[in-house]
Scaffold this motif. Structure first.
Motif, PDB file in Angstrom:
ATOM      1  N   GLU A   3      48.090 147.406  56.028  1.00  0.00           N
ATOM      2  CA  GLU A   3      48.285 146.984  57.410  1.00  0.00           C
ATOM      3  C   GLU A   3      47.799 148.054  58.400  1.00  0.00           C
ATOM      4  OE1 GLU A   3      49.730 143.256  56.953  1.00  0.00           O
ATOM      5  OE2 GLU A   3      50.432 144.166  58.796  1.00  0.00           O
ATOM      6  N   ILE A   4      47.609 149.260  57.925  1.00  0.00           N
ATOM      7  CA  ILE A   4      47.231 150.365  58.805  1.00  0.00           C
ATOM      8  C   ILE A   4      45.892 150.078  59.477  1.00  0.00           C
ATOM      9  CG2 ILE A   4      46.598 152.805  58.900  1.00  0.00           C
ATOM     10  CD1 ILE A   4      48.539 153.282  56.591  1.00  0.00           C
ATOM     11  N   GLY A   5      45.884 150.206  60.800  1.00  0.00           N
ATOM     12  CA  GLY A   5      44.647 150.027  61.551  1.00  0.00           C
ATOM     13  C   GLY A   5      44.342 148.601  61.948  1.00  0.00           C
ATOM     14  N   LYS A   6      45.153 147.659  61.492  1.00  0.00           N
ATOM     15  CA  LYS A   6      44.907 146.263  61.848  1.00  0.00           C
ATOM     16  C   LYS A   6      45.399 145.990  63.272  1.00  0.00           C
ATOM     17  CE  LYS A   6      44.984 144.122  57.268  1.00  0.00           C
ATOM     18  NZ  LYS A   6      45.591 143.079  56.412  1.00  0.00           N
ATOM     19  N   VAL A 152      59.789 137.569  38.226  1.00  0.00           N
ATOM     20  CA  VAL A 152      60.041 138.975  38.562  1.00  0.00           C
ATOM     21  C   VAL A 152      59.530 139.298  39.959  1.00  0.00           C
ATOM     22  CG1 VAL A 152      59.514 141.353  37.934  1.00  0.00           C
ATOM     23  CG2 VAL A 152      59.981 139.666  36.143  1.00  0.00           C
ATOM     24  N   ILE A 153      58.311 138.847  40.292  1.00  0.00           N
ATOM     25  CA  ILE A 153      57.731 139.157  41.600  1.00  0.00           C
ATOM     26  C   ILE A 153      58.588 138.573  42.718  1.00  0.00           C
ATOM     27  CG2 ILE A 153      55.739 138.836  43.113  1.00  0.00           C
ATOM     28  CD1 ILE A 153      55.272 140.801  40.852  1.00  0.00           C
ATOM     29  N   LEU A 169      51.320 147.004  48.356  1.00  0.00           N
ATOM     30  CA  LEU A 169      50.367 147.339  47.296  1.00  0.00           C
ATOM     31  C   LEU A 169      49.487 146.166  46.899  1.00  0.00           C
ATOM     32  CD1 LEU A 169      52.729 149.443  44.999  1.00  0.00           C
ATOM     33  CD2 LEU A 169      51.084 150.290  46.685  1.00  0.00           C
ATOM     34  N   VAL A 170      49.756 144.995  47.477  1.00  0.00           N
ATOM     35  CA  VAL A 170      48.972 143.809  47.141  1.00  0.00           C
ATOM     36  C   VAL A 170      47.755 143.725  48.058  1.00  0.00           C
ATOM     37  CG1 VAL A 170      48.984 141.305  46.942  1.00  0.00           C
ATOM     38  CG2 VAL A 170      51.046 142.606  46.391  1.00  0.00           C
ATOM     39  N   SER A 176      44.896 136.055  49.608  1.00  0.00           N
ATOM     40  CA  SER A 176      44.020 134.954  50.011  1.00  0.00           C
ATOM     41  C   SER A 176      43.440 134.189  48.820  1.00  0.00           C
ATOM     42  CB  SER A 176      42.861 135.501  50.862  1.00  0.00           C
ATOM     43  OG  SER A 176      43.349 136.193  51.987  1.00  0.00           O
ATOM     44  N   ASP A 177      43.759 134.619  47.605  1.00  0.00           N
ATOM     45  CA  ASP A 177      43.213 133.997  46.398  1.00  0.00           C
ATOM     46  C   ASP A 177      43.804 132.597  46.198  1.00  0.00           C
ATOM     47  OD1 ASP A 177      42.130 133.443  43.924  1.00  0.00           O
ATOM     48  OD2 ASP A 177      43.522 134.736  42.815  1.00  0.00           O
ATOM     49  N   LEU A 178      42.935 131.599  46.060  1.00  0.00           N
ATOM     50  CA  LEU A 178      43.377 130.214  45.906  1.00  0.00           C
ATOM     51  C   LEU A 178      43.087 129.656  44.510  1.00  0.00           C
ATOM     52  CD1 LEU A 178      42.182 128.761  49.346  1.00  0.00           C
ATOM     53  CD2 LEU A 178      44.465 129.584  48.726  1.00  0.00           C
ATOM     54  N   SER A 179      42.878 130.532  43.545  1.00  0.00           N
ATOM     55  CA  SER A 179      42.487 130.076  42.218  1.00  0.00           C
ATOM     56  C   SER A 179      43.559 129.220  41.551  1.00  0.00           C
ATOM     57  CB  SER A 179      42.146 131.268  41.320  1.00  0.00           C
ATOM     58  OG  SER A 179      43.239 132.168  41.230  1.00  0.00           O
TER      59      SER A 179
END
Length: 289
Positions: A3-6, A152-153, A169-170, A176-179
């Motif tokens: 998030e840094i700098g956004k 777990v997540i 850390l993600v 954004s992964d839609l797999s």
């Protein structure tokens, strides 16, 4: 870390973004309203997988069929605000929708189409606002359970402090992964960059955690019972290859609402309405009319 700098979603930043914006009690909401003013009013509610761009393959056909269509970004998604709350609740989403419809002078009753968590948001709105919804279409809706909700997540995400550390850390690309939501690589190639756009602005990870920690992803059976009690005509579609919402959950929903109109979309995944608009849209238009 990520998030840094956004930048924040400021009024100046929104001047460069598509769509319209309105200030509500919970924050700014991003929306689009299309179609003839005299048409039947349809509200589209997206889910957790992606913001209102998931309706790109739906809006045009509905407008061509004569409907007036409102789609919007639920708080925490897309270019709507990411309220600084520890939890995002069903009441937060209900209030957002009620205020949005009122501010845009959309008369009741409305016809609601919701997918994934948007389905439960629509059901809870209908249940808590009797007489405001005349038809409810549920496209692979969240009902009482979904894959990964007790993993777990999910458990770590709900824990104070631990969740913040884990989500920092993600990578953006993973969020954004839609797999797991789209079977078609071609459709993913189009939609994923659009989903990634929301990650350019600060607060998305905080919003994801607040949603997980709230009550909006708990068993929504009471809301669906409210839909049943009002006798609201209801449509249900579900993709046979959906990896997030199981056929067992959809069977339980059908048992709860025995009058529901059901269509199983063979070979479709979670975002079936985006992946197969040629199969979903005719069903949707026929039901809404």
């Amino acid at each position: 870390m990520f998030e840094i700098g956004k930048p924040d979603l400021t009024p100046e930043a929104r001047e460069e973004l598509p769509g319209s914006f309105v200030e509500l009690s919970g924050g700014v909401t991003h929306y689009e309203l299309r179609g003839e003013a005299g048409g039947r009013n349809v509200v589209l509610i997206h889910g957790n997988a992606a913001p209102y761009v998931t309706w790109d393959n739906t809006v045009g056909d509905l407008c061509d069929a004569g409907f007036r269509v409102l789609r919007y970004d639920v708080f925490g998604h897309g270019f709507s605000d990411r309220p600084r709350l520890r939890t995002y609740t069903t009441q937060l989403y209900n209030t957002q929708l009620a205020e949005l419809v009122a501010r845009l002078d959309i008369p009741s009753p409305i016809r609601v189409v919701g997918t994934s968590q948007g389905g439960s948001i629509g059901a809870c709105f209908a249940s808590m606002h009797p007489g405001k919804v005349e038809k409810l279409a549920l496209l692979s809706p969240f009902f009482d359970d979904f894959e990964g909700s007790s993993g777990v997540i999910a458990t770590l995400a709900k824990a104070p402090f631990v969740g913040e550390v884990v989500f920092q850390l993600v990578p953006d690309a993973k969020i954004s992964d839609l797999s797991e939501r789209l079977a078609s690589a071609d459709k993913r190639a189009i939609l994923e960059p659009q989903v990634a756009e929301q990650m350019r602005f600060r607060g998305k990870r905080r919003a994801i955690l607040a949603n997980w920690r709230g009550d909006a992803l708990t068993d929504a059976t009471p809301c669906y019972k409210g839909v049943k009690a009002q006798g609201i005509p209801t449509l249900l579609t579900w993709g046979s290859q959906d990896k997030l919402l199981t056929g067992d959950s959809m069977s339980r929903l059908r048992d709860l609402l025995p009058a529901i109109e059901y269509h199983e979309i063979e070979g479709a995944s979670h975002l079936a309405h985006y992946e197969f608009p040629d199969r979903i849209n005719p069903i949707l238009i026929h039901f809404l009319k």
